[in-house]
Write an enzyme that holds these catalytic residues in place. Structure first.
Site, PDB file in Angstrom:
ATOM      1  N   SER A 169       0.827  -1.197   0.000  1.00  0.00           N
ATOM      2  CA  SER A 169       0.000   0.000   0.000  1.00  0.00           C
ATOM      3  C   SER A 169       0.873   1.263   0.000  1.00  0.00           C
ATOM      4  O   SER A 169       1.637   1.484  -0.935  1.00  0.00           O
ATOM      5  CB  SER A 169      -0.974  -0.041   1.184  1.00  0.00           C
ATOM      6  OG  SER A 169      -2.007   0.898   1.040  1.00  0.00           O
ATOM      7  N   ASP A 246     -10.123  -5.626  -3.377  1.00  0.00           N
ATOM      8  CA  ASP A 246      -9.542  -4.588  -2.523  1.00  0.00           C
ATOM      9  C   ASP A 246     -10.422  -3.336  -2.589  1.00  0.00           C
ATOM     10  O   ASP A 246     -10.619  -2.763  -3.663  1.00  0.00           O
ATOM     11  CB  ASP A 246      -8.127  -4.273  -3.047  1.00  0.00           C
ATOM     12  CG  ASP A 246      -7.353  -3.308  -2.173  1.00  0.00           C
ATOM     13  OD1 ASP A 246      -7.977  -2.447  -1.529  1.00  0.00           O
ATOM     14  OD2 ASP A 246      -6.110  -3.408  -2.174  1.00  0.00           O
ATOM     15  N   HIS A 280      -7.353  -6.031   0.840  1.00  0.00           N
ATOM     16  CA  HIS A 280      -6.161  -5.201   1.071  1.00  0.00           C
ATOM     17  C   HIS A 280      -5.371  -5.629   2.320  1.00  0.00           C
ATOM     18  O   HIS A 280      -4.391  -5.013   2.676  1.00  0.00           O
ATOM     19  CB  HIS A 280      -6.611  -3.737   1.231  1.00  0.00           C
ATOM     20  CG  HIS A 280      -5.535  -2.707   1.060  1.00  0.00           C
ATOM     21  ND1 HIS A 280      -4.980  -2.402  -0.168  1.00  0.00           N
ATOM     22  CD2 HIS A 280      -4.909  -1.897   1.956  1.00  0.00           C
ATOM     23  CE1 HIS A 280      -4.069  -1.442  -0.026  1.00  0.00           C
ATOM     24  NE2 HIS A 280      -4.002  -1.125   1.253  1.00  0.00           N
TER      25      HIS A 280
END
Length: 302
Positions: A169, A246, A280
């Protein structure tokens, strides 16, 4: 040799705090035949105490090892990766040291640093801030590319010529920019659900406005999609895993298509894997961590 280094009688835990290379052992756990450790030190770049995790594979007891740096995402500390990613077995198998720093300075008493989860504490974004009041402490780019590798190479049995970088991320963004801004420094790069084009997404715009100011041209130095467009270094094989489910992909925070288009145009090799059903979280990272370590080992152990 490293077993002696880690004993409580060694200067590692007794050196003066004014020594920039001094480390204090916070924790040590036997894991996958090696040791998962956490250390604390006084950072000269960030002007605060920082913690980082280091996994030492069994190979580190007798030989020098390549190093993979892992950059974590928003709200994380050094703990998330070492307790949830399952990286130690692969690192032990391939003889790779893995270093996982924290994601921002801590306890700097800057007004507003704890007001939101996506800016300030836990959200350093791996940039060198240029704006008050952040510019004194928020220098995560210099920390992870300069200060931390020097510290690791001075205290652990590393091969300084063999390092790679990965992340998730915000940390995936960090890994990509570190590799693209330093041609040849990192032998391999990979990322899980990286923020690929921060100039064009809400997370990046908020962070860059705060840390770098309103001049968007200064943001380009920390945007992987922009950096890829002008990359001219040695071949960099990029591995990216992205969960199809996600929530941040569908919210247009990650924008992988923008990076892939530029890499395709520039003939930068990218393996982009859209993984059905994955989100995620660290459950996603755990599921494909071994593939990433193999990707790094291919270049680190070549």
């Amino acid at each position: 040799m490293w077993l002696q280094l880690s004993s409580s009688a060694h200067p590692l835990t007794e050196t003066t705090p004014f020594n920039p290379m001094a480390l204090t052992l916070v924790s040590s756990n036997k894991c996958a035949g090696g040791f998962q450790k956490v250390f604390e030190h006084e950072s000269t770049e960030l002007k605060c105490k920082m913690k980082f995790a280091v996994y030492l594979p069994p190979k580190a007891e007798t030989d020098k090892c390549a190093v993979m740096y892992w950059l974590s995402g928003l709200t994380c500390t050094e703990q998330n990766f070492i307790t949830k990613a399952g990286s130690q077995l692969g690192a032990a198998e391939h003889g790779i040291i893995i270093v996982a720093p924290d994601t921002s300075p801590r306890g700097c008493n800057i007004e507003g640093e704890d007001e939101s989860w996506d800016f300030g504490t836990g959200a350093g974004f791996y940039v060198n801030a240029t704006q008050d009041p952040w510019k004194t402490n928020y220098r995560m780019y210099a920390y992870v590319t300069e200060e931390l590798p020097k510290l690791i190479n001075a205290n652990f049995p590393t091969d300084p010529e063999k390092m790679s970088i990965s992340g998730h991320s915000m940390g995936g963004h960090g890994a990509l920019i570190c590799a693209l801004k330093n041609p040849g420094k990192y032998k391999a790069v990979s990322a899980f659900a990286p923020i690929c084009n921060p100039m064009q997404c809400p997370w990046g715009q908020k962070a860059f406005s705060g840390y770098l100011g309103p001049d968007r041209s200064t943001w380009e130095a920390y945007d992987a999609t922009v950096l890829a467009a002008s990359y001219s270094g040695p071949q960099l094989d990029i591995l990216i895993d992205q969960g199809r489910d996600d929530q941040f992909l569908s919210a247009s925070q990650l924008l992988p298509d923008n990076l892939i288009a530029v890499c395709s145009e520039k003939k930068i090799p990218v393996v982009f894997r859209l993984q059905p059903g994955y989100d995620h979280s660290y459950f996603f990272i755990y599921s494909f961590m071994n593939d990433h370590i193999k990707h790094h080992a291919k270049y680190l152990n070549a």
